[in-house]
Scaffold this motif. Structure first.
Motif, PDB file in Angstrom:
ATOM      1  N   VAL A  37       0.857  -1.189   0.000  1.00 33.88           N
ATOM      2  CA  VAL A  37       0.000   0.000   0.000  1.00 33.88           C
ATOM      3  C   VAL A  37       0.890   1.235   0.000  1.00 33.88           C
ATOM      4  N   ILE A  38       0.511   2.216  -0.797  1.00 33.68           N
ATOM      5  CA  ILE A  38       1.304   3.454  -0.863  1.00 33.68           C
ATOM      6  C   ILE A  38       0.602   4.614  -0.183  1.00 33.68           C
ATOM      7  N   TYR A  39      -0.703   4.472   0.050  1.00 33.08           N
ATOM      8  CA  TYR A  39      -1.453   5.473   0.808  1.00 33.08           C
ATOM      9  C   TYR A  39      -1.900   4.857   2.115  1.00 33.08           C
ATOM     10  N   ARG A  40      -1.782   5.605   3.193  1.00 25.90           N
ATOM     11  CA  ARG A  40      -2.161   5.108   4.518  1.00 25.90           C
ATOM     12  C   ARG A  40      -3.073   6.113   5.203  1.00 25.90           C
ATOM     13  N   HIS A  41      -3.705   5.679   6.297  1.00 31.44           N
ATOM     14  CA  HIS A  41      -4.583   6.578   7.041  1.00 31.44           C
ATOM     15  C   HIS A  41      -3.790   7.777   7.570  1.00 31.44           C
ATOM     16  N   LEU A  42      -4.411   8.935   7.574  1.00 32.76           N
ATOM     17  CA  LEU A  42      -3.733  10.157   7.989  1.00 32.76           C
ATOM     18  C   LEU A  42      -3.400  10.155   9.471  1.00 32.76           C
ATOM     19  N   ASP A  43      -4.224   9.496  10.274  1.00 33.35           N
ATOM     20  CA  ASP A  43      -4.000   9.477  11.716  1.00 33.35           C
ATOM     21  C   ASP A  43      -3.526   8.085  12.125  1.00 33.35           C
ATOM     22  N   PRO A  44      -2.199   7.847  12.178  1.00 33.11           N
ATOM     23  CA  PRO A  44      -1.706   6.510  12.496  1.00 33.11           C
ATOM     24  C   PRO A  44      -1.988   6.070  13.919  1.00 33.11           C
ATOM     25  N   LYS A  45      -2.329   7.021  14.797  1.00 30.55           N
ATOM     26  CA  LYS A  45      -2.620   6.661  16.192  1.00 30.55           C
ATOM     27  C   LYS A  45      -3.993   6.012  16.339  1.00 30.55           C
ATOM     28  N   LYS A  46      -4.820   6.219  15.353  1.00 29.87           N
ATOM     29  CA  LYS A  46      -6.166   5.656  15.384  1.00 29.87           C
ATOM     30  C   LYS A  46      -6.113   4.217  14.888  1.00 29.87           C
ATOM     31  N   THR A  47      -6.514   3.263  15.713  1.00 30.77           N
ATOM     32  CA  THR A  47      -6.411   1.855  15.348  1.00 30.77           C
ATOM     33  C   THR A  47      -7.495   1.483  14.343  1.00 30.77           C
ATOM     34  N   ASN A  48      -7.265   0.368  13.637  1.00 29.95           N
ATOM     35  CA  ASN A  48      -8.245  -0.095  12.658  1.00 29.95           C
ATOM     36  C   ASN A  48      -9.602  -0.331  13.289  1.00 29.95           C
ATOM     37  N   ALA A  49      -9.596  -0.780  14.551  1.00 26.96           N
ATOM     38  CA  ALA A  49     -10.854  -1.081  15.234  1.00 26.96           C
ATOM     39  C   ALA A  49     -11.718   0.163  15.412  1.00 26.96           C
ATOM     40  N   HIS A  50     -11.085   1.339  15.419  1.00 25.35           N
ATOM     41  CA  HIS A  50     -11.824   2.578  15.642  1.00 25.35           C
ATOM     42  C   HIS A  50     -12.136   3.317  14.337  1.00 25.35           C
ATOM     43  N   ARG A  51     -11.811   2.692  13.215  1.00 21.91           N
ATOM     44  CA  ARG A  51     -12.124   3.316  11.933  1.00 21.91           C
ATOM     45  C   ARG A  51     -13.400   2.719  11.368  1.00 21.91           C
ATOM     46  N   GLN A  52     -14.117   3.516  10.615  1.00 23.92           N
ATOM     47  CA  GLN A  52     -15.379   3.092  10.044  1.00 23.92           C
ATOM     48  C   GLN A  52     -15.147   2.412   8.692  1.00 23.92           C
ATOM     49  N   PRO A  53     -16.081   1.546   8.279  1.00 25.34           N
ATOM     50  CA  PRO A  53     -15.950   0.897   6.964  1.00 25.34           C
ATOM     51  C   PRO A  53     -15.712   1.867   5.822  1.00 25.34           C
ATOM     52  N   LEU A  54     -16.359   3.039   5.864  1.00 22.83           N
ATOM     53  CA  LEU A  54     -16.147   4.020   4.800  1.00 22.83           C
ATOM     54  C   LEU A  54     -14.695   4.490   4.738  1.00 22.83           C
ATOM     55  N   ASP A  55     -14.070   4.648   5.909  1.00 22.08           N
ATOM     56  CA  ASP A  55     -12.660   5.046   5.946  1.00 22.08           C
ATOM     57  C   ASP A  55     -11.793   3.970   5.314  1.00 22.08           C
ATOM     58  N   HIS A  56     -12.053   2.705   5.680  1.00 20.59           N
ATOM     59  CA  HIS A  56     -11.287   1.596   5.108  1.00 20.59           C
ATOM     60  C   HIS A  56     -11.463   1.543   3.595  1.00 20.59           C
ATOM     61  N   TYR A  57     -12.691   1.742   3.136  1.00 20.44           N
ATOM     62  CA  TYR A  57     -12.926   1.639   1.698  1.00 20.44           C
ATOM     63  C   TYR A  57     -12.240   2.766   0.926  1.00 20.44           C
ATOM     64  N   LYS A  58     -12.289   3.977   1.455  1.00 19.57           N
ATOM     65  CA  LYS A  58     -11.627   5.098   0.771  1.00 19.57           C
ATOM     66  C   LYS A  58     -10.140   4.812   0.594  1.00 19.57           C
ATOM     67  N   LEU A  59      -9.520   4.260   1.630  1.00 27.96           N
ATOM     68  CA  LEU A  59      -8.098   3.946   1.544  1.00 27.96           C
ATOM     69  C   LEU A  59      -7.851   2.804   0.556  1.00 27.96           C
ATOM     70  N   LEU A  60      -8.689   1.780   0.626  1.00 27.72           N
ATOM     71  CA  LEU A  60      -8.582   0.661  -0.308  1.00 27.72           C
ATOM     72  C   LEU A  60      -8.671   1.161  -1.749  1.00 27.72           C
ATOM     73  N   LYS A  61      -9.673   1.952  -2.028  1.00 26.19           N
ATOM     74  CA  LYS A  61      -9.878   2.464  -3.395  1.00 26.19           C
ATOM     75  C   LYS A  61      -8.684   3.290  -3.861  1.00 26.19           C
ATOM     76  N   SER A  62      -8.155   4.134  -2.995  1.00 26.04           N
ATOM     77  CA  SER A  62      -7.043   4.992  -3.400  1.00 26.04           C
ATOM     78  C   SER A  62      -5.818   4.165  -3.777  1.00 26.04           C
ATOM     79  N   ASN A  63      -5.616   3.039  -3.117  1.00 27.27           N
ATOM     80  CA  ASN A  63      -4.484   2.167  -3.434  1.00 27.27           C
ATOM     81  C   ASN A  63      -4.749   1.291  -4.647  1.00 27.27           C
ATOM     82  N   VAL A  64      -5.875   0.610  -4.669  1.00 25.33           N
ATOM     83  CA  VAL A  64      -6.164  -0.329  -5.752  1.00 25.33           C
ATOM     84  C   VAL A  64      -6.260   0.395  -7.092  1.00 25.33           C
ATOM     85  N   ASP A  65      -6.789   1.595  -7.095  1.00 25.93           N
ATOM     86  CA  ASP A  65      -6.954   2.334  -8.350  1.00 25.93           C
ATOM     87  C   ASP A  65      -5.623   2.611  -9.052  1.00 25.93           C
TER      88      ASP A  65
END
Length: 276
Positions: free
Chosen positions: A45-73
């Protein structure tokens, strides 16, 4: 995790030159072996979440998808592993040699000298034996792969089930290849597209782990170790080998933890994109 090599299982490496014949073989056995376990290798992955202190458990599905899309595209698939089995875990077999088969598709789309990638991911894949130059020269063109996959019985087939591990990115790359376009803008559209191509019978082992009595955690190798499941062919971070290990982990979980309430009750949900 233990490695206990089973010499009766062969990884069928698929390149441009044998792509058509391997899909012909898959078409001939998919009705008998309708469980498809899948893994992919991609350039990290070349793009990551802007707030690295925030764990995956505290992120919403929409946040995960936006990051996924930005990388896969912007990245390209390197390898796809497929294991076809029946409900009991039997693999397609050569009646003469008694050799059993799984598949590993090697793509030409990724060019190490040209394309974006995460260097640490590439170094890991090199250590595990992936030959990027051979992929570039002899690998499969994803457009031709998509054409053959659409008529293979693997997709748009309500009779098959997909078995995966933490597979949002895996399905993202497959959807990108099949549609020949960037991923949908929204999560709802992405999930609907997945249902169209891959159906409702999709099992993500990482999601199923939440409903097991045993404390299962971590990546595929760690989960397999806790379940006392061995890697029987190939190496980790090679898509064919990981697809078979994913099936064996799912099979063990199903037979131990989902006897009273079947795993089909938890199908159709990808870990990190849990929208009910």
């Amino acid at each position: 995790m233990s490695v206990c090599i089973d010499e009766t299982i062969m990884i069928r490496n698929v390149w441009s030159k044998n792509l058509e014949s391997e899909f012909e073989f898959i078409r001939s056995v998919i009705d008998q072996y309708p469980y498809i376990s899948m893994d992919t290798e991609f350039p990290g992955v070349i793009y990551r979440h802007l707030d690295p202190k925030k764990t995956n458990a505290h992120r919403q599905p929409l946040d995960h998808y936006k990051l996924l899309k930005s990388n896969v595209d912007v990245l390209n698939l390197i390898q796809l592993g497929l294991t076809l089995t029946d409900a009991s875990g039997n693999l397609p077999c050569d009646d003469v040699t008694c050799c059993r088969f799984i598949w590993q598709f090697n793509f030409s789309d990724f060019d190490l000298a040209r394309d974006q990638h995460a260097p640490e991911s590439i170094e890991l894949l090199k250590r595990q034996g992936i030959d990027f130059e051979r992929n570039r020269v002899e690998g499969i063109d994803s457009e031709r792969f998509a054409e053959l996959m659409m008529s293979s019985g693997l997709v748009c087939n309500d009779s098959v089930s997909w078995v995966t591990f933490h597979s949002a990115y895996d399905f993202g790359y497959l959807l990108k290849i099949l549609t020949r376009r960037e991923l949908p803008r929204g999560l709802d559209e992405f999930l609907e597209s997945l249902r169209v191509f891959f159906g409702e019978n999709v099992y993500d082992v990482k999601h199923l782990m939440k409903f097991c009595r045993k404390n299962l955690y971590g990546g595929l190798d760690r989960v397999a170790n806790i379940l006392e499941v061995n890697r029987v062919v190939g190496k980790c971070h090679q898509a064919g080998s990981d697809s078979l290990l994913t099936w064996h982990a799912f099979q063990k979980m199903r037979d131990v933890y989902f006897v009273d309430v079947g795993p089909e009750n938890f199908a159709g949900v990808l870990y990190g994109l849990e929208v009910y």
